[in-house]
Design an enzyme around this catalytic site. Sequence first.
Site, mmCIF file in Angstrom:
data_model
loop_
_atom_site.group_PDB
_atom_site.id
_atom_site.type_symbol
_atom_site.label_atom_id
_atom_site.label_comp_id
_atom_site.label_asym_id
_atom_site.label_seq_id
_atom_site.Cartn_x
_atom_site.Cartn_y
_atom_site.Cartn_z
ATOM 1 N N HIS A 169 16.443 -5.001 6.255
ATOM 2 C CA HIS A 169 16.293 -4.710 4.835
ATOM 3 C C HIS A 169 14.894 -4.181 4.553
ATOM 4 O O HIS A 169 14.007 -4.265 5.396
ATOM 5 C CB HIS A 169 16.593 -5.943 3.973
ATOM 6 C CG HIS A 169 15.646 -7.084 4.163
ATOM 7 N ND1 HIS A 169 15.751 -7.971 5.217
ATOM 8 C CD2 HIS A 169 14.586 -7.504 3.433
ATOM 9 C CE1 HIS A 169 14.801 -8.878 5.126
ATOM 10 N NE2 HIS A 169 14.067 -8.609 4.043
ATOM 11 N N HIS A 196 6.421 7.109 5.080
ATOM 12 C CA HIS A 196 7.424 7.182 4.018
ATOM 13 C C HIS A 196 8.733 6.575 4.496
ATOM 14 O O HIS A 196 8.930 6.369 5.683
ATOM 15 C CB HIS A 196 7.643 8.629 3.551
ATOM 16 C CG HIS A 196 8.313 9.510 4.546
ATOM 17 N ND1 HIS A 196 7.634 10.128 5.579
ATOM 18 C CD2 HIS A 196 9.604 9.890 4.679
ATOM 19 C CE1 HIS A 196 8.482 10.851 6.302
ATOM 20 N NE2 HIS A 196 9.686 10.708 5.780
ATOM 21 N N GLU A 251 14.950 -6.248 -0.790
ATOM 22 C CA GLU A 251 14.414 -7.543 -1.214
ATOM 23 C C GLU A 251 13.248 -7.261 -2.148
ATOM 24 O O GLU A 251 12.431 -6.383 -1.885
ATOM 25 C CB GLU A 251 13.930 -8.350 -0.013
ATOM 26 C CG GLU A 251 13.253 -9.656 -0.383
ATOM 27 C CD GLU A 251 12.616 -10.376 0.797
ATOM 28 O OE1 GLU A 251 12.102 -11.482 0.580
ATOM 29 O OE2 GLU A 251 12.603 -9.839 1.918
#
Length: 132
Positions: free
Chosen positions: A62, A7, A108
């Site tokens: 990211h 997670h 993204e």
Amino acid sequence: MLTGLNHLTLATANLERSLNFYINQLGFTPHVRWQNGAYLSLKELWLCLSCDEAKPARDYTHIAFSISASDFPAFKEKILAAGIQQWKENRSEGESIYLLDPDGHQLEIHVGSLASRLDALRKTPYKGLKWY
């Protein structure tokens, strides 16, 4: 032995704002929420939003989410129409939009896979590329 990603947990300064973003803009499914957090999912991905001081990365770090090529144009239009801030222009294989969540976490949305990226590298290798 590790078997995969379990997670992601992202700190948020404003749970309501983040829930709205991840549910209504990105399409996550909400499961539970409590005073200081919430659990959401996107297919098999489990996301925890946790109330805390958000200190997002300012480097290239990211989180990238997958989207189909057919869904990308409408999704990108929706994101741009909502005025969501972008943090980078796409310069790599596959269509992408780079955006910030309400706490500044760099995301993204990408059309492609590891296989498509490796195929692109066979055609145009990065400087110093080494295959394993």
